[in-house]
Design an enzyme around this catalytic site. Sequence first.
Site, mmCIF file in Angstrom:
data_model
loop_
_atom_site.group_PDB
_atom_site.id
_atom_site.type_symbol
_atom_site.label_atom_id
_atom_site.label_comp_id
_atom_site.label_asym_id
_atom_site.label_seq_id
_atom_site.Cartn_x
_atom_site.Cartn_y
_atom_site.Cartn_z
ATOM 1 N N LYS A 220 27.438 -4.928 -0.153
ATOM 2 C CA LYS A 220 26.759 -5.186 -1.428
ATOM 3 C C LYS A 220 25.957 -3.944 -1.810
ATOM 4 O O LYS A 220 24.936 -3.637 -1.204
ATOM 5 C CB LYS A 220 25.814 -6.381 -1.358
ATOM 6 C CG LYS A 220 25.475 -6.821 -2.787
ATOM 7 C CD LYS A 220 24.202 -7.588 -2.938
ATOM 8 C CE LYS A 220 22.973 -6.760 -3.015
ATOM 9 N NZ LYS A 220 22.868 -5.914 -4.230
ATOM 10 N N GLU B 243 17.211 0.115 8.392
ATOM 11 C CA GLU B 243 16.575 1.402 8.055
ATOM 12 C C GLU B 243 15.721 1.129 6.822
ATOM 13 O O GLU B 243 16.241 0.853 5.743
ATOM 14 C CB GLU B 243 17.628 2.481 7.814
ATOM 15 C CG GLU B 243 18.204 2.984 9.127
ATOM 16 C CD GLU B 243 19.338 3.989 9.001
ATOM 17 O OE1 GLU B 243 19.586 4.497 7.894
ATOM 18 O OE2 GLU B 243 19.990 4.256 10.018
ATOM 19 N N CYS C 249 13.776 8.211 1.312
ATOM 20 C CA CYS C 249 12.908 7.521 2.277
ATOM 21 C C CYS C 249 12.188 8.500 3.196
ATOM 22 O O CYS C 249 11.142 8.187 3.745
ATOM 23 C CB CYS C 249 13.745 6.554 3.096
ATOM 24 S SG CYS C 249 15.140 7.371 3.885
ATOM 25 N N GLU D 76 4.226 3.057 -0.027
ATOM 26 C CA GLU D 76 5.346 3.923 -0.402
ATOM 27 C C GLU D 76 5.488 3.923 -1.920
ATOM 28 O O GLU D 76 5.699 2.868 -2.519
ATOM 29 C CB GLU D 76 6.637 3.400 0.248
ATOM 30 C CG GLU D 76 7.828 4.290 -0.005
ATOM 31 C CD GLU D 76 9.128 3.731 0.573
ATOM 32 O OE1 GLU D 76 9.329 2.499 0.531
ATOM 33 O OE2 GLU D 76 9.953 4.526 1.052
HETATM 34 P P1 NAD Z 1 15.411 -3.190 -1.728
HETATM 35 O O1 NAD Z 1 14.994 -3.684 -0.407
HETATM 36 O O2 NAD Z 1 14.727 -3.694 -2.932
HETATM 37 O O3 NAD Z 1 16.966 -3.456 -1.975
HETATM 38 C C1 NAD Z 1 17.953 -2.990 -1.072
HETATM 39 C C2 NAD Z 1 19.171 -3.879 -1.171
HETATM 40 O O4 NAD Z 1 18.821 -5.192 -0.709
HETATM 41 C C3 NAD Z 1 19.707 -4.058 -2.588
HETATM 42 O O5 NAD Z 1 21.109 -4.056 -2.541
HETATM 43 C C4 NAD Z 1 19.173 -5.433 -2.979
HETATM 44 O O6 NAD Z 1 19.965 -6.078 -3.952
HETATM 45 C C5 NAD Z 1 19.242 -6.159 -1.659
HETATM 46 N N1 NAD Z 1 18.351 -7.316 -1.550
HETATM 47 C C6 NAD Z 1 17.153 -7.508 -2.152
HETATM 48 N N2 NAD Z 1 16.624 -8.698 -1.782
HETATM 49 C C7 NAD Z 1 17.517 -9.258 -0.919
HETATM 50 C C8 NAD Z 1 17.543 -10.493 -0.190
HETATM 51 N N3 NAD Z 1 16.550 -11.381 -0.258
HETATM 52 N N4 NAD Z 1 18.623 -10.742 0.591
HETATM 53 C C9 NAD Z 1 19.627 -9.846 0.702
HETATM 54 N N5 NAD Z 1 19.662 -8.672 0.020
HETATM 55 C C10 NAD Z 1 18.611 -8.383 -0.773
HETATM 56 O O7 NAD Z 1 15.301 -1.592 -1.635
HETATM 57 P P2 NAD Z 1 15.579 -0.540 -2.784
HETATM 58 O O8 NAD Z 1 14.470 -0.606 -3.783
HETATM 59 O O9 NAD Z 1 16.986 -0.688 -3.252
HETATM 60 O O10 NAD Z 1 15.506 0.808 -1.963
HETATM 61 C C11 NAD Z 1 14.347 1.518 -1.748
HETATM 62 C C12 NAD Z 1 13.843 1.290 -0.336
HETATM 63 O O11 NAD Z 1 14.837 1.682 0.611
HETATM 64 C C13 NAD Z 1 12.632 2.145 -0.016
HETATM 65 O O12 NAD Z 1 11.713 1.403 0.724
HETATM 66 C C14 NAD Z 1 13.226 3.265 0.837
HETATM 67 O O13 NAD Z 1 12.304 3.928 1.663
HETATM 68 C C15 NAD Z 1 14.253 2.514 1.608
HETATM 69 N N6 NAD Z 1 15.246 3.430 2.181
HETATM 70 C C16 NAD Z 1 15.247 3.629 3.533
HETATM 71 C C17 NAD Z 1 16.151 4.530 4.103
HETATM 72 C C18 NAD Z 1 16.182 4.803 5.589
HETATM 73 O O14 NAD Z 1 17.107 5.441 6.064
HETATM 74 N N7 NAD Z 1 15.199 4.354 6.355
HETATM 75 C C19 NAD Z 1 17.057 5.204 3.279
HETATM 76 C C20 NAD Z 1 17.007 4.975 1.911
HETATM 77 C C21 NAD Z 1 16.106 4.072 1.369
#
Ligand code: NAD
Length: 487
Positions: A182, A258, A292, A391
């Site tokens: 997804k 992650e 991130c 963040e």
């Molecule tokens: P998010 O958690 O809002 O969404 C990530 C994914 O999860 C999306 O596809 C979203 O639709 C899905 N999602 C949301 N709620 C869900 C639920 N209840 N059940 C299942 N899926 C769900 O994150 P974002 O805003 O897309 O991304 C930014 C975040 O990602 C930041 O915190 C960033 O630091 C982190 N990030 C971490 C890394 C790493 O390697 N550690 C890399 C990139 C981004």
Amino acid sequence: MTVDTKVKAIHCSHFINGQYVDSQNKETFDNVNPATEEILGKVALGGKTEVDYAVAAARRALDGPWKKITLQERSKILRRIGDLIVERVDELAQLESMDTGKPVALAKKIDIPRAAYNFHFFADYITSVGTDAYQQDDQAIHYAYRRPVGVVGIIKPWNLPLLLLTWKLAPCLGMGNTAVIKPAEWTPMTATVLMEICKEAGVPDGVVNLVHGFGPNSAGSAISEHPDVDAISFIGEPGTGAAIMKAGADNLKKLSFELGGKNPNIIFGDADLDEVIDTTIKSSFINQGEVCLCGSRIYVERHAFQEFLEKFVARTKELRVGDPNNPNTDVGALVSKEHYDRVNRYVEIAKEDGGTIHTGGKRPEGIEKGYYLEPTIITGLERNSRCIKEEIFGPVVTITPFDMEEEVIMQANDTHYGLSATLWTNDLRRAHRVSHQLEAGIIWVNTWFLRDLRTPFGGMKHSGIGRTGGMHSLDFYTEQSNITIKL
Ligand code: NAD
């Protein structure tokens, strides 16, 4: 995915069992270009029904054709996927930019080549590593036998869409699993194209499946709740990680997380300031600060603080913010209106908390449309300000002076996050001493973002669970049975 070049409408469908399909109820949502605020096209809105189809297809493929494909053949398929990504670099970079607002040149230089390399790396790696084996005197031999985990749900964020998807998908396929993906709702395009690439490279139908949609009460939660999904590989926010963990608790899914970061960038006065500034410009503002690993909390030893601040502000003002299609653009648009408002709110909080904004904090002049924010440098915040604690995930950094090594280590660790940290010093013993005390999964000394895909990658505290990279990825995507043979 269909592209009508005349009207530039791009429609993203699901990909299930080797076919592009729309949702059963034909529901869609709009995909908006954050640089222009124009609607790029429609995205199929999936939910439980589509996830059920996708998981069933993945399960059939796992026990069917995919199981019969040898390690060498899987390696060849991974290599071919990487090659096809390289062949389509221009198109993929353009789509990535349209979805995210990032400069096309950046996507072409970093995102897409790294996506290809993720496949090339694991194509080699899976054929070159062994497994644990122990000889116990003349009594027994023990060895670990690996098998795939099964059907893996891969749930992705929007900041580095293809780079991060391929980082998970390559080892997942390499170890013989099948996947239900997804992508983030704001960035559906390159993942959709990747499905076509996988098919062309010889991935059998049903092995990779993709369902578009949102998180809660949508495709995301349908994957994390699904009883026939064996493992979830998730990248995103800690709060979402917690929701996924709860949803998968009933059937004890294997999890790799992650998550976010609020990473310290610690600059000791003995470091070479010009080198520090060159890299700190990148670690602060590359990809609009939407990485991130960005070092959004900068700490500078007090005697170097003023010189650093002046030089860093001057260099930041030179960054060109604007049209992602312009090859000279350094900073593009933030990914969405919602995220733009969120980042701007942090700038307001900084002002309310008495911070000084040295540059940025506003829309660039002359740009009417799109979610643009000038790179922003803030000083003068107390350590409990939300801008220091939370963040922001945008082109916004705080700079704080420090006097003592112990003090900066304490401040660096004073957060729930523990993803990465950067440390600048020419004192070798201090480099080791401080690194060993920083609570972060990835620590860079006198550099940033320098990666070797064999090394453990991931966060501690609220920044993640588990490590990926090299053997760590293979460990997640396999189950091991220890076999003991009495001699
Ligand atoms: P998010 O958690 O809002 O969404 C990530 C994914 O999860 C999306 O596809 C979203 O639709 C899905 N999602 C949301 N709620 C869900 C639920 N209840 N059940 C299942 N899926 C769900 O994150 P974002 O805003 O897309 O991304 C930014 C975040 O990602 C930041 O915190 C960033 O630091 C982190 N990030 C971490 C890394 C790493 O390697 N550690 C890399 C990139 C981004």
